[in-house]
Write a protein that holds these residues in place. Sequence first.
Motif, mmCIF file in Angstrom:
data_model
loop_
_atom_site.group_PDB
_atom_site.id
_atom_site.type_symbol
_atom_site.label_atom_id
_atom_site.label_comp_id
_atom_site.label_asym_id
_atom_site.label_seq_id
_atom_site.Cartn_x
_atom_site.Cartn_y
_atom_site.Cartn_z
ATOM 1 N N THR A 112 17.097 -10.403 -5.896
ATOM 2 C CA THR A 112 18.108 -9.429 -6.339
ATOM 3 C C THR A 112 19.271 -9.736 -7.373
ATOM 4 O O THR A 112 20.326 -8.800 -7.424
ATOM 5 C CB THR A 112 18.781 -8.844 -5.065
ATOM 6 N N TYR A 113 19.305 -10.710 -8.059
ATOM 7 C CA TYR A 113 20.442 -10.960 -8.981
ATOM 8 C C TYR A 113 20.482 -10.389 -10.324
ATOM 9 O O TYR A 113 20.656 -11.253 -11.075
ATOM 10 C CB TYR A 113 20.699 -12.574 -8.845
ATOM 11 N N ARG A 114 19.856 -9.384 -10.286
ATOM 12 C CA ARG A 114 19.580 -8.787 -11.817
ATOM 13 C C ARG A 114 20.981 -8.628 -12.625
ATOM 14 O O ARG A 114 20.817 -8.278 -13.800
ATOM 15 C CB ARG A 114 18.742 -7.500 -11.545
ATOM 16 N N GLN A 115 22.075 -8.207 -12.160
ATOM 17 C CA GLN A 115 23.278 -7.958 -12.803
ATOM 18 C C GLN A 115 24.222 -9.265 -13.031
ATOM 19 O O GLN A 115 25.271 -9.211 -13.506
ATOM 20 C CB GLN A 115 24.119 -7.097 -11.736
ATOM 21 N N MET A 116 23.417 -10.335 -13.326
ATOM 22 C CA MET A 116 23.847 -11.587 -13.767
ATOM 23 C C MET A 116 23.295 -11.890 -15.254
ATOM 24 O O MET A 116 22.196 -11.370 -15.326
ATOM 25 C CB MET A 116 23.613 -12.678 -12.794
ATOM 26 N N THR A 117 23.934 -12.717 -15.813
ATOM 27 C CA THR A 117 23.359 -13.022 -17.169
ATOM 28 C C THR A 117 22.569 -14.145 -16.725
ATOM 29 O O THR A 117 22.601 -14.757 -15.858
ATOM 30 C CB THR A 117 24.483 -13.562 -18.322
ATOM 31 N N VAL A 118 21.557 -14.678 -17.758
ATOM 32 C CA VAL A 118 20.793 -15.618 -17.493
ATOM 33 C C VAL A 118 21.463 -17.041 -17.193
ATOM 34 O O VAL A 118 21.143 -17.557 -16.116
ATOM 35 C CB VAL A 118 19.484 -16.063 -18.441
ATOM 36 N N ARG A 169 18.402 -16.328 -25.070
ATOM 37 C CA ARG A 169 18.506 -15.459 -23.821
ATOM 38 C C ARG A 169 19.571 -15.714 -23.201
ATOM 39 O O ARG A 169 19.813 -15.290 -21.954
ATOM 40 C CB ARG A 169 17.329 -15.200 -23.258
ATOM 41 N N ARG A 170 20.243 -16.846 -23.436
ATOM 42 C CA ARG A 170 21.127 -17.360 -22.354
ATOM 43 C C ARG A 170 22.074 -16.471 -21.887
ATOM 44 O O ARG A 170 22.595 -16.253 -20.647
ATOM 45 C CB ARG A 170 22.009 -18.530 -23.239
ATOM 46 N N ASP A 171 22.603 -15.327 -22.698
ATOM 47 C CA ASP A 171 23.800 -14.572 -22.431
ATOM 48 C C ASP A 171 23.353 -13.120 -21.985
ATOM 49 O O ASP A 171 24.063 -12.272 -21.936
ATOM 50 C CB ASP A 171 24.885 -14.557 -23.336
ATOM 51 N N SER A 172 21.941 -12.941 -21.889
ATOM 52 C CA SER A 172 21.290 -11.644 -21.774
ATOM 53 C C SER A 172 21.461 -11.382 -20.126
ATOM 54 O O SER A 172 21.265 -12.380 -19.362
ATOM 55 C CB SER A 172 20.000 -11.617 -22.035
ATOM 56 N N LEU A 173 21.652 -10.046 -19.964
ATOM 57 C CA LEU A 173 21.576 -9.580 -18.514
ATOM 58 C C LEU A 173 20.123 -9.674 -18.033
ATOM 59 O O LEU A 173 19.293 -9.051 -18.855
ATOM 60 C CB LEU A 173 21.943 -8.346 -18.444
ATOM 61 N N ILE A 174 19.933 -10.129 -17.014
ATOM 62 C CA ILE A 174 18.542 -10.196 -16.353
ATOM 63 C C ILE A 174 17.964 -8.909 -16.293
ATOM 64 O O ILE A 174 16.760 -8.690 -16.548
ATOM 65 C CB ILE A 174 18.690 -10.895 -15.081
ATOM 66 N N SER A 175 18.698 -7.754 -15.892
ATOM 67 C CA SER A 175 18.145 -6.505 -15.587
ATOM 68 C C SER A 175 17.653 -6.015 -16.881
ATOM 69 O O SER A 175 16.698 -4.987 -16.737
ATOM 70 C CB SER A 175 19.427 -5.585 -15.257
ATOM 71 N N GLY A 176 18.019 -6.475 -18.000
ATOM 72 C CA GLY A 176 17.530 -6.018 -19.361
ATOM 73 C C GLY A 176 16.229 -6.557 -20.071
ATOM 74 O O GLY A 176 15.838 -6.284 -20.941
ATOM 75 N N LEU A 177 15.791 -7.794 -19.324
ATOM 76 C CA LEU A 177 14.800 -8.183 -19.556
ATOM 77 C C LEU A 177 13.443 -7.809 -19.476
ATOM 78 O O LEU A 177 13.341 -7.164 -18.235
ATOM 79 C CB LEU A 177 14.986 -10.046 -19.081
ATOM 80 N N ASP A 232 23.265 -20.897 -13.398
ATOM 81 C CA ASP A 232 24.523 -21.870 -12.972
ATOM 82 C C ASP A 232 24.870 -21.724 -11.463
ATOM 83 O O ASP A 232 25.071 -22.432 -10.720
ATOM 84 C CB ASP A 232 25.761 -21.256 -13.573
ATOM 85 N N PHE A 233 24.499 -20.375 -10.931
ATOM 86 C CA PHE A 233 24.747 -20.209 -9.658
ATOM 87 C C PHE A 233 23.759 -21.111 -8.762
ATOM 88 O O PHE A 233 24.215 -21.798 -7.716
ATOM 89 C CB PHE A 233 24.562 -18.748 -9.094
#
Length: 320
Positions: free
Chosen positions: A95-101, A135-143, A106-107
């Motif tokens: 459920t961590y979609r609102q994070m960047t890759v 894609r390092r700084d892309s939001l996961i939800s947008g992938l 890192d988490f």
Amino acid sequence: MINDQQNHPPVINIENVSHSFKGHRALQGISFQVHPQSLHGFVGPNGAGKTTTLKIICTLLQPQAGKVAVFGHDVRTAVKEIRKRIGFMPDHFSTYRQMTVFEYLDFFGAAYGLKQEQRDQVINDVLTLTDMDGRRDSLISGLSRGMQQRVSLARVLVNDPDLLLLDEPASGLDPRARIELMEILQELKRMGKTIFISSHILSELAELCDSVTIIDRGLIKYSGSMDGLLNYEQEHPVYKITLESEPDAIIAALANEPGIVNVEKTPKPREMRVTFDMTILNSSALLSKIIALNGVIDSFQRDKKHLNQAFLDLTEQGVR
Ligand SMILES: Nc1ncnc2c1ncn2[C@@H]1O[C@H](COP(=O)(O)OP(=O)(O)OP(=O)(O)O)[C@@H](O)[C@H]1O
């Protein structure tokens, strides 16, 4: 069950494992092994028991009966030792979609106890390995789904596991994303990792895996090399035979003959398909039998079965 195991100390050793959910026997005394540095497919139809087995191997579920050892450690008692050396990729994205890759990886790096500078290095490495540098700084939800699967795989690689457990990683991927994922898995195998990958499609894994276990309704139907599975297919050849008249009477007579595994009509007029056991019959003997039954033969040819057919032969009909 057909078996064709190799003689190496196994990474995963499952012996006589059973597991039930509210009286429903999801696993019915399954046994098989996964050998070091293999890419081992775990194939079965929906509800066969794949996820249950994976959860037991990765210490998320305790087996109710039988033994499971991972790297020689018992899953009941050596949870920490096993978790340090495995990476589990579930069949759905967490459920961590609102994070960047980067934030996501890192988490998990921090959760594994890696220091910041180690994490930076590891994250660079896993992003390169999964071809996700850009894609390092892309939001996961947008992938896309394919990209999210790669992030999920990158996450699994953060603690540099020796064994990867992947639950249906190719499901929902388009053909290109699937091929690219398979290439990454092959690269990981070349790096010395053992990969255990579940799927409900055998042909999807045929090119990729060197060994395979087939499970159906909580029972192991085959475990061994992919080549061994193809040999099994060769021991049960299938012939398509066209007669000059409809074959119903001949089908009924053949069905009772020793060595005939299956005989049926095909949708084509006057054609039947016969599967026989090579250890009992051969094609000439089959031909002689049909002639002795007064069958007049128009054509007689070997039907090269598709891998999917081998899978269907080993598993039962119906959805669970
Ligand atoms: N928590 C649960 N409670 C009740 N029944 C369960 C539970 N988990 C699994 N089952 C049942 O156990 C059987 C095996 O399920 P499992 O998820 O292991 O199969 P699977 O091979 O992974 O299937 P799929 O390909 O559909 O994911 C199924 O009949 C399923 O309904």
